[in-house]
Design a protein around this motif. Structure first.
Motif, PDB file in Angstrom:
ATOM      1  N   LEU A 282      34.615  39.463 -60.844  1.00  0.00           N
ATOM      2  CA  LEU A 282      34.300  38.569 -59.740  1.00  0.00           C
ATOM      3  C   LEU A 282      35.294  37.415 -59.655  1.00  0.00           C
ATOM      4  CD1 LEU A 282      30.571  38.580 -60.664  1.00  0.00           C
ATOM      5  CD2 LEU A 282      31.331  39.151 -58.349  1.00  0.00           C
ATOM      6  N   MET A 283      35.741  37.138 -58.451  1.00  0.00           N
ATOM      7  CA  MET A 283      36.499  35.929 -58.182  1.00  0.00           C
ATOM      8  C   MET A 283      35.551  34.895 -57.578  1.00  0.00           C
ATOM      9  SD  MET A 283      39.768  38.002 -56.634  1.00  0.00           S
ATOM     10  CE  MET A 283      40.795  36.598 -56.229  1.00  0.00           C
ATOM     11  N   ARG A 284      36.005  33.671 -57.465  1.00  0.00           N
ATOM     12  CA  ARG A 284      35.139  32.622 -56.911  1.00  0.00           C
ATOM     13  C   ARG A 284      34.779  32.937 -55.464  1.00  0.00           C
ATOM     14  NH1 ARG A 284      34.487  28.301 -60.194  1.00  0.00           N
ATOM     15  NH2 ARG A 284      33.641  27.052 -58.485  1.00  0.00           N
TER      16      ARG A 284
ATOM     17  N   GLU B 244      31.440  36.063 -64.839  1.00  0.00           N
ATOM     18  CA  GLU B 244      30.446  35.534 -63.917  1.00  0.00           C
ATOM     19  C   GLU B 244      31.056  34.407 -63.102  1.00  0.00           C
ATOM     20  OE1 GLU B 244      27.220  34.264 -66.441  1.00  0.00           O
ATOM     21  OE2 GLU B 244      28.208  32.392 -66.983  1.00  0.00           O
ATOM     22  N   GLN B 245      30.439  34.133 -61.968  1.00  0.00           N
ATOM     23  CA  GLN B 245      30.858  33.040 -61.099  1.00  0.00           C
ATOM     24  C   GLN B 245      29.618  32.269 -60.650  1.00  0.00           C
ATOM     25  OE1 GLN B 245      33.864  32.076 -60.574  1.00  0.00           O
ATOM     26  NE2 GLN B 245      35.157  33.858 -61.018  1.00  0.00           N
ATOM     27  N   PRO B 246      29.764  30.965 -60.390  1.00  0.00           N
ATOM     28  CA  PRO B 246      28.619  30.191 -59.907  1.00  0.00           C
ATOM     29  C   PRO B 246      28.244  30.575 -58.477  1.00  0.00           C
ATOM     30  CG  PRO B 246      30.614  28.841 -59.904  1.00  0.00           C
ATOM     31  CD  PRO B 246      30.969  30.128 -60.569  1.00  0.00           C
ATOM     32  N   VAL B 247      26.947  30.575 -58.213  1.00  0.00           N
ATOM     33  CA  VAL B 247      26.431  30.821 -56.866  1.00  0.00           C
ATOM     34  C   VAL B 247      26.013  29.475 -56.280  1.00  0.00           C
ATOM     35  CG1 VAL B 247      24.624  31.920 -55.496  1.00  0.00           C
ATOM     36  CG2 VAL B 247      25.646  33.143 -57.425  1.00  0.00           C
ATOM     37  N   SER B 248      26.606  29.126 -55.168  1.00  0.00           N
ATOM     38  CA  SER B 248      26.260  27.875 -54.505  1.00  0.00           C
ATOM     39  C   SER B 248      25.073  28.123 -53.580  1.00  0.00           C
ATOM     40  CB  SER B 248      27.462  27.343 -53.712  1.00  0.00           C
ATOM     41  OG  SER B 248      27.125  26.129 -53.074  1.00  0.00           O
ATOM     42  N   GLY B 249      23.909  28.297 -54.202  1.00  0.00           N
ATOM     43  CA  GLY B 249      22.687  28.583 -53.465  1.00  0.00           C
ATOM     44  C   GLY B 249      21.514  28.659 -54.415  1.00  0.00           C
ATOM     45  N   GLY B 250      20.315  28.487 -53.869  1.00  0.00           N
ATOM     46  CA  GLY B 250      19.116  28.516 -54.698  1.00  0.00           C
ATOM     47  C   GLY B 250      18.414  29.854 -54.623  1.00  0.00           C
ATOM     48  N   TYR B 251      17.971  30.347 -55.768  1.00  0.00           N
ATOM     49  CA  TYR B 251      17.255  31.617 -55.878  1.00  0.00           C
ATOM     50  C   TYR B 251      18.005  32.769 -55.193  1.00  0.00           C
ATOM     51  CZ  TYR B 251      13.530  28.470 -57.323  1.00  0.00           C
ATOM     52  OH  TYR B 251      12.811  27.507 -57.966  1.00  0.00           O
ATOM     53  N   PRO B 252      19.220  33.104 -55.657  1.00  0.00           N
ATOM     54  CA  PRO B 252      19.903  34.279 -55.113  1.00  0.00           C
ATOM     55  C   PRO B 252      19.084  35.528 -55.414  1.00  0.00           C
ATOM     56  CG  PRO B 252      21.027  33.487 -57.088  1.00  0.00           C
ATOM     57  CD  PRO B 252      19.989  32.471 -56.745  1.00  0.00           C
ATOM     58  N   CYS B 253      18.606  36.209 -54.364  1.00  0.00           N
ATOM     59  CA  CYS B 253      17.567  37.230 -54.544  1.00  0.00           C
ATOM     60  C   CYS B 253      18.024  38.629 -54.184  1.00  0.00           C
ATOM     61  CB  CYS B 253      16.336  36.870 -53.719  1.00  0.00           C
ATOM     62  SG  CYS B 253      16.662  36.849 -51.942  1.00  0.00           S
ATOM     63  N   HIS B 254      19.198  38.773 -53.568  1.00  0.00           N
ATOM     64  CA  HIS B 254      19.667  40.117 -53.213  1.00  0.00           C
ATOM     65  C   HIS B 254      21.176  40.153 -53.295  1.00  0.00           C
ATOM     66  CE1 HIS B 254      20.387  43.808 -50.836  1.00  0.00           C
ATOM     67  NE2 HIS B 254      19.204  44.167 -51.320  1.00  0.00           N
ATOM     68  N   ILE B 255      21.697  41.332 -53.625  1.00  0.00           N
ATOM     69  CA  ILE B 255      23.131  41.491 -53.847  1.00  0.00           C
ATOM     70  C   ILE B 255      23.546  42.872 -53.375  1.00  0.00           C
ATOM     71  CG2 ILE B 255      22.711  42.264 -56.240  1.00  0.00           C
ATOM     72  CD1 ILE B 255      25.310  40.799 -57.027  1.00  0.00           C
ATOM     73  N   GLU B 256      24.734  42.950 -52.774  1.00  0.00           N
ATOM     74  CA  GLU B 256      25.205  44.223 -52.235  1.00  0.00           C
ATOM     75  C   GLU B 256      26.716  44.336 -52.436  1.00  0.00           C
ATOM     76  OE1 GLU B 256      24.959  47.380 -51.678  1.00  0.00           O
ATOM     77  OE2 GLU B 256      23.322  47.162 -50.230  1.00  0.00           O
ATOM     78  N   THR B 257      27.168  45.576 -52.599  1.00  0.00           N
ATOM     79  CA  THR B 257      28.596  45.867 -52.727  1.00  0.00           C
ATOM     80  C   THR B 257      29.156  46.238 -51.362  1.00  0.00           C
ATOM     81  OG1 THR B 257      28.128  46.809 -54.908  1.00  0.00           O
ATOM     82  CG2 THR B 257      30.281  47.265 -53.972  1.00  0.00           C
ATOM     83  N   TYR B 258      30.308  45.666 -51.015  1.00  0.00           N
ATOM     84  CA  TYR B 258      30.990  46.042 -49.783  1.00  0.00           C
ATOM     85  C   TYR B 258      32.480  46.135 -50.074  1.00  0.00           C
ATOM     86  CZ  TYR B 258      32.530  46.283 -44.952  1.00  0.00           C
ATOM     87  OH  TYR B 258      33.102  46.687 -43.769  1.00  0.00           O
ATOM     88  N   ASN B 259      32.987  47.356 -50.186  1.00  0.00           N
ATOM     89  CA  ASN B 259      34.386  47.567 -50.572  1.00  0.00           C
ATOM     90  C   ASN B 259      34.685  46.759 -51.836  1.00  0.00           C
ATOM     91  OD1 ASN B 259      34.654  49.284 -48.393  1.00  0.00           O
ATOM     92  ND2 ASN B 259      35.480  47.713 -47.038  1.00  0.00           N
ATOM     93  N   ASP B 260      35.692  45.899 -51.822  1.00  0.00           N
ATOM     94  CA  ASP B 260      36.019  45.107 -53.008  1.00  0.00           C
ATOM     95  C   ASP B 260      35.441  43.703 -52.908  1.00  0.00           C
ATOM     96  OD1 ASP B 260      37.359  47.041 -54.513  1.00  0.00           O
ATOM     97  OD2 ASP B 260      39.215  46.728 -53.400  1.00  0.00           O
TER      98      ASP B 260
END
Length: 350
Positions: free
Chosen positions: A130-132, A91-107
């Motif tokens: 995941l990298m930072r 896992e990696q930290p998300v610099s944001g509040g309430y991350p609500c959507h995620i998508e894959t794009y290539n790598d």
């Protein structure tokens, strides 16, 4: 084989006193494609995995932990094992509040954070871990709904069928921000930003197969914006209400999907607790029906890749409902389960 295995995300805690859930994390679920019945195979405990995405090779799954910035949200990677259970990778930290959507794009994994109105790029290493975060873009602005549009609220990352243009629906600024990749980096593409009718609050968008049309569900007005691609950019050409004329409640659009054959468009509205069905007539929409879902907070739904089934999730009443899609686009309920708690997202391997 008459079984389709897929994944459902859930809210596992309340992030405000009246919003959240009591789910167990990520559920591995099987659909019997003959009967419509659901069976839960596995659960993976994690915090508020409210949206999921699967890698193009169907071997890895990624999710956010949707919490406030002060509670240290994360983006997580999992390996999908042969029995479709999940093995945590990193896992990696998300610099944001309430991350609500995620998508894959290539790598890369792209994340939209609602609370702070930003979009982040997380590269993947050779092991698909995941990298930072490599890039972090903050949207700016506001719009006319003073309560909900006091600032930017990035709500969804959508990949155009051309696999080059990337769009981020921002509910707070009535704008769909455009991005692209330059070499290995996500960069803004401001010339392709899309404006929608003020006060609508764009939440999610879908495209037709050719990418010549897009449909945007506006959460705050319960409308669908039709976007037409001309002169190398999208423009809003019409809007259609997804709510009955006599509806007196507060609109709360929650999800939009296009049928794999491109013939029908479906939208969900909380409070109304219904899925609205449209026939797609080129760049126009024709209302077909309202399918009332008989649950509380119809948060998300998805259509199986073969176009035969629609599965809807109710965040508050824990109903997961399976509908058979008829030839005219209308829905027939075939199965209902309360086994999956606080379901809010469905993803199918392609």
């Amino acid at each position: 084989m008459d079984l389709l295995t897929f994944f459902i995300g859930s809210y596992t805690m309340f992030i405000t006193p009246d919003f959240g859930g009591t789910g167990q994390g990520i559920y591995t679920v099987q659909l019997n494609t003959k009967t419509g019945e659901l069976i839960t195979l596995h659960t993976q405990n994690t915090l508020n995995p409210s949206y999921l995405t699967i890698s193009n090779d169907n071997k890895f799954l990624y999710c956010n932990t949707e919490v406030d910035m002060g509670d240290n949200p994360k983006v997580q990677s999992y390996k999908i094992k042969e029995d479709f259970s999940l093995e945590f990778l990193n896992e990696q930290p998300v610099s944001g509040g309430y991350p609500c959507h995620i998508e894959t794009y290539n790598d890369n994994i792209l994340v939209a954070s609602y609370g702070t109105g930003n979009v982040l790029q997380f590269p993947l290493n050779e092991s698909k871990e995941l990298m930072r975060s490599k890039k972090n873009y903050h949207h700016v602005g506001s719009s006319i709904n003073e309560e909900r549009q006091e600032g930017p609220h990035a709500h969804q990352v959508a990949i155009h069928p051309n696999k080059r243009d990337i769009y981020v629906c921002d509910l707070g600024i009535d704008t769909i921000k455009a991005y692209r990749f330059q070499d290995s980096e996500l960069v803004p593409n401001q010339a392709k930003d899309i404006l929608v009718t003020k006060g609508g609050g764009p939440r999610h968008m879908v495209f037709n197969k050719e990418g010549s049309l897009a449909y945007v569900l506006n959460e705050l007005t319960g409308t669908v914006s039709v976007l037409k691609y001309e002169n190398d950019m999208f423009k809003e050409t019409s809007t259609h209400s997804a709510l009955p004329e006599d509806y007196k409640g507060i609109p709360s659009g929650s999800a939009i999907r296009i049928h794999p054959e491109g013939t029908f468009l479906y939208t969900a509205n909380r409070k109304l607790e219904a899925i609205t069905i449209f026939n797609i007539k080129r760049d126009k929409l024709e209302l077909i029906d309202y399918q009332y879902t008989r649950g509380d907070e119809v948060r998300e739904f998805n259509i199986t890749p073969d176009g035969k089934w629609l599965i809807a999730c109710h965040q508050n009443s824990h109903d997961t409902v399976v509908y058979k899609i008829k030839s005219d686009g209308k829905l027939t309920e075939t199965y209902r389960s309360k086994e999956i708690l606080s379901p809010v997202c469905i993803v199918f391997p392609e």
